[in-house]
Write an enzyme that holds these catalytic residues in place. Structure first.
Site, PDB file in Angstrom:
ATOM      1  N   CYS A   8       0.842  -1.210   0.000  1.00  0.00           N
ATOM      2  CA  CYS A   8       0.000   0.000   0.000  1.00  0.00           C
ATOM      3  C   CYS A   8       0.872   1.252   0.000  1.00  0.00           C
ATOM      4  CB  CYS A   8      -0.904  -0.023   1.235  1.00  0.00           C
ATOM      5  SG  CYS A   8      -1.873   1.478   1.417  1.00  0.00           S
ATOM      6  N   CYS A  67      -0.347   4.104   2.319  1.00  0.00           N
ATOM      7  CA  CYS A  67      -0.065   3.880   3.742  1.00  0.00           C
ATOM      8  C   CYS A  67       1.420   4.114   4.047  1.00  0.00           C
ATOM      9  CB  CYS A  67      -0.405   2.448   4.155  1.00  0.00           C
ATOM     10  SG  CYS A  67      -1.945   1.829   3.486  1.00  0.00           S
ATOM     11  N   ASP A  68       2.322   3.689   3.173  1.00  0.00           N
ATOM     12  CA  ASP A  68       3.725   3.577   3.575  1.00  0.00           C
ATOM     13  C   ASP A  68       4.740   4.423   2.798  1.00  0.00           C
ATOM     14  OD1 ASP A  68       3.011   1.752   5.525  1.00  0.00           O
ATOM     15  OD2 ASP A  68       3.061   0.078   4.128  1.00  0.00           O
TER      16      ASP A  68
END
Ligand code: FAD
Length: 422
Positions: free
Chosen positions: A252, A255-256
């Protein structure tokens, strides 16, 4: 269960014996999802462990001192010391139970378990999965005054909640942050009156009887079921991937990617997701090496051109990953050219994997008619091979998987069900 403020922290928590403390906020969907679980568990464990709540915004100084950065956050204390890992976000009942149990003796745990009374609730329609497909079905059913429950193993929103920007959802001129679009979808369905049971464990699913057991002891029955469980990213299956998932290997970008500011990153894949997410990752990363198994990218032309123009992206064609390993702070990816069979290693700070998706069917797949790739076959009303069981969104057999197609499926299933229940 009791709400306290920071002035009472010393007496109630630090000198309070065994304590679970919930830092909550208002207008916080994960806090709302936690509230009924917290209350249920207070009823069971309340004689042994004190259940306390504290309003985070009203006690900001203490929250900051305790490094509580999000709501809800659960802290576990025994004799003034934190004794278990904190929980935050979409907290599952089972995660709280395992921490509470670790504070008690085996005998006491057995006694508490023996007091649990299984519950049964009944609805007209049960929707499994609260992504765009499930949320839209929930909205249409609710507006038709059909008693509906939405069950999700995570918080509502599905893939959209972790998509950086959505620029192709009709009605919005400017690109929408994915989390905002999914939040609005979820609030619209919830405000209509659909019941939410989210961040739960699915214990069993019986599609024929139309019964789903959640969190071990709660049976939810319905006349109809809609499966809207979407897809999950495919792993490469290369050695080391499982061990490094969440510890240097991610699926993701939204997200990261932010953790890779000025770092070197490897991306596995060359389709639309891989190319579009790589563009996003290079806002942060210093360099990005894309590892793609074919001699051409399979993303659409526009995305490909952007990738070729991006000076931070280099592409290794005809190449597949063979293993992942950690070496100090770095991730070492061993890759092989599938034509020449030459191997080499790529050292990076992190690896992102975008190589397609598989349907989320888990314990239900054997009972339904599926296509050759494992997606659920439906008719034009979204009805599956089992009477009264419908499926919508990315989990069904179809050519195009988008937010708009998922919401269309959800609409169709809800309207077909509304007609039948009439
Ligand atoms: C990185 C990325 C970017 C994208 N960008 C776009 C875009 O810009 N525009 C666009 O139109 N589409 C985009 N898509 C595709 C779009 O997100 C999906 O088509 C859409 O989210 C599908 O909705 P869904 O409801 O079928 O499934 P999902 O969104 O996958 O939601 C499924 C839900 O089911 C839940 N679930 C899973 N298993 C279970 C279970 N056993 N029981 C209960 N619940 C379960 C999950 O927690 C999840 O909440 C993107 C997808 C990705 C991955």
């Amino acid at each position: 269960m009791k709400e306290i403020n920071s002035a009472e922290f010393e007496k109630e928590v630090l000198q309070g014996g065994k304590v679970i403390l919930d830092f909550f906020s208002t207008e916080c969907p994960p806090c709302e999802a936690l509230a009924s679980k917290f209350e249920d568990l207070a009823g069971l464990y309340g004689n042994d462990i004190k259940f306390l709540k504290m309003y985070r915004q009203g006690n900001r100084e203490l929250a900051e001192k305790l490094a509580v950065k999000s709501s809800p956050t659960l802290l576990f204390f025994d004799n003034g010391k934190e004794v278990a890992d904190r929980l935050s976000g979409g907290v599952k009942k089972s995660e709280i139970v395992s921490r509470l149990d670790s504070m008690l003796t085996d005998n006491r745990i057995r006694e508490i378990r023996s007091q649990i009374k299984p519950s049964v609730s009944e609805y007209d329609v049960l929707i499994l999965g609260a992504g765009p497909g499930g949320l839209t079905a929930g909205l249409y059913l609710c507006q038709s005054k059909i008693n509906t429950v939405l069950i999700d193993i995570s918080l509502p929103g599905g893939h959209v909640s972790t998509t950086h920007e959505v620029s192709n959802y009709p009605g919005f001129i400017d690109p929408q942050p994915g989390y905002l679009l999914s939040h609005n979808m979820s609030e619209q369905t919830k405000l209509c009156g659909t019941v939410y049971k989210v961040a739960v464990d699915i214990t069993s699913v019986d599609l024929v009887k139309k019964e789903v057991v959640i969190d071990e002891f709660e049976t939810v029955k319905a006349k109809k079921i809609i499966i809207a469980t979407g897809t999950s990213p495919n792993p490469t299956g290369a050695p080391g991937e499982k061990e490094l998932k969440g510890r240097g290997i991610s699926y993701c970008a939204t997200c990261d990617a932010k953790y890779y500011n000025d770092k070197d990153v490897v991306v596995i894949g060359g389709g639309n997701s891989a190319v579009e997410e790589s563009e996003y990752i290079t806002r942060f990363a210093r360099s990005l090496t894309m590892v793609h198994q074919f001699d051409k990218l399979t993303a659409n032309k526009q995305a490909q051109e952007k990738a070729f123009r991006n000076p931070k992206i280099r592409i290794l064609f005809d190449t597949e990953p063979r293993s992942f390993a950690r070496s100090g702070d770095k991730i070492v990816t061993e890759v092989e050219n599938v034509k020449t069979h030459d191997s080499k290693t790529l050292e990076s700070d992190g690896v992102f994997i975008f190589i397609g998706f598989k349907p989320n069917l888990g314990m239900i797949k054997d009972k339904l008619e599926l296509d050759q790739w494992g997606y659920i076959k439906t008719n034009e009303d979204m009805l599956t091979s089992i009477q009264g069981v419908y499926a919508v969104g990315d989990v069904i057999s179809k050519k195009y998987r988008q937010i708009t197609t998922a919401v269309a499926d959800g609409t169709i299933a809800a309207m077909a069900i509304a007609k039948e229940l009439d």
